[in-house]
Design a protein around this motif. Structure first.
Motif, mmCIF file in Angstrom:
data_model
loop_
_atom_site.group_PDB
_atom_site.id
_atom_site.type_symbol
_atom_site.label_atom_id
_atom_site.label_comp_id
_atom_site.label_asym_id
_atom_site.label_seq_id
_atom_site.Cartn_x
_atom_site.Cartn_y
_atom_site.Cartn_z
ATOM 1 N N ALA A 58 -77.516 147.772 -4.793
ATOM 2 C CA ALA A 58 -77.415 145.533 -5.201
ATOM 3 C C ALA A 58 -77.512 146.289 -6.814
ATOM 4 N N SER A 59 -78.643 147.176 -7.093
ATOM 5 C CA SER A 59 -78.807 147.616 -8.738
ATOM 6 C C SER A 59 -77.478 148.382 -9.017
ATOM 7 N N ASN B 84 -72.167 144.096 -13.351
ATOM 8 C CA ASN B 84 -71.537 142.789 -13.784
ATOM 9 C C ASN B 84 -72.772 142.196 -14.664
ATOM 10 N N GLY B 85 -73.617 143.020 -15.319
ATOM 11 C CA GLY B 85 -74.568 142.249 -16.341
ATOM 12 C C GLY B 85 -75.499 141.670 -16.124
ATOM 13 N N TRP B 86 -75.903 141.306 -14.515
ATOM 14 C CA TRP B 86 -76.389 139.866 -13.746
ATOM 15 C C TRP B 86 -77.496 140.859 -13.886
ATOM 16 N N GLY B 87 -78.994 139.784 -14.851
ATOM 17 C CA GLY B 87 -80.012 139.508 -14.830
ATOM 18 C C GLY B 87 -80.785 140.275 -13.635
ATOM 19 N N LYS B 88 -82.233 140.386 -13.935
ATOM 20 C CA LYS B 88 -83.300 140.070 -12.041
ATOM 21 C C LYS B 88 -82.971 138.677 -12.094
ATOM 22 N N ASN C 276 -76.615 136.084 -6.976
ATOM 23 C CA ASN C 276 -75.349 136.632 -6.787
ATOM 24 C C ASN C 276 -74.793 137.072 -5.403
ATOM 25 N N LEU C 277 -75.581 137.929 -5.427
ATOM 26 C CA LEU C 277 -75.552 139.050 -4.183
ATOM 27 C C LEU C 277 -75.626 138.388 -2.688
ATOM 28 N N LYS C 278 -76.039 137.420 -2.714
ATOM 29 C CA LYS C 278 -76.149 136.550 -1.698
ATOM 30 C C LYS C 278 -75.326 134.980 -1.199
#
Length: 93
Positions: A11-12, A18-22, A28-30
């Motif tokens: 996941a990390s 994709n440059g996604w923040g926490k 997004n992953l779900k």
């Protein structure tokens, strides 16, 4: 480089790619319309080849949208369509 079919990202690593923040990462992953489900769980793992296909699809959609907006035969919308619409309509007297 390893064959993408044999490389799995956790996941990390998907978030970093994709440059996604926490803040948005879990959402997004779900989101199955955004990212395919992981093929392995506990811990979650996504195959790199599926992520590459998903990224290519996103790029193609973005390019098509940009082309539609910048097409030379497309007439620009009237300026009034770009302005915010009034919240209330005046009554006719």
């Amino acid at each position: 480089m390893d064959n993408p079919r044999h490389v799995f990202l956790n996941a990390s690593e998907v978030m970093a790619r994709n440059g996604w923040g926490k803040t948005k990462d879990c959402q997004n992953l779900k989101d199955r319309e955004l990212v395919s489900p992981p093929v392995m769980t506990n811990p979650d793992r996504w195959p790199l080849d599926q992520l590459l296909a998903w990224e290519e699809k996103r790029v193609a959609l973005a390019e098509a949208a940009l082309e539609a907006l910048t097409a030379p035969d497309r007439e620009p919308p009237p300026v009034t369509d770009l302005l915010p619409q009034p919240k209330r309509r005046r009554r006719s007297a």
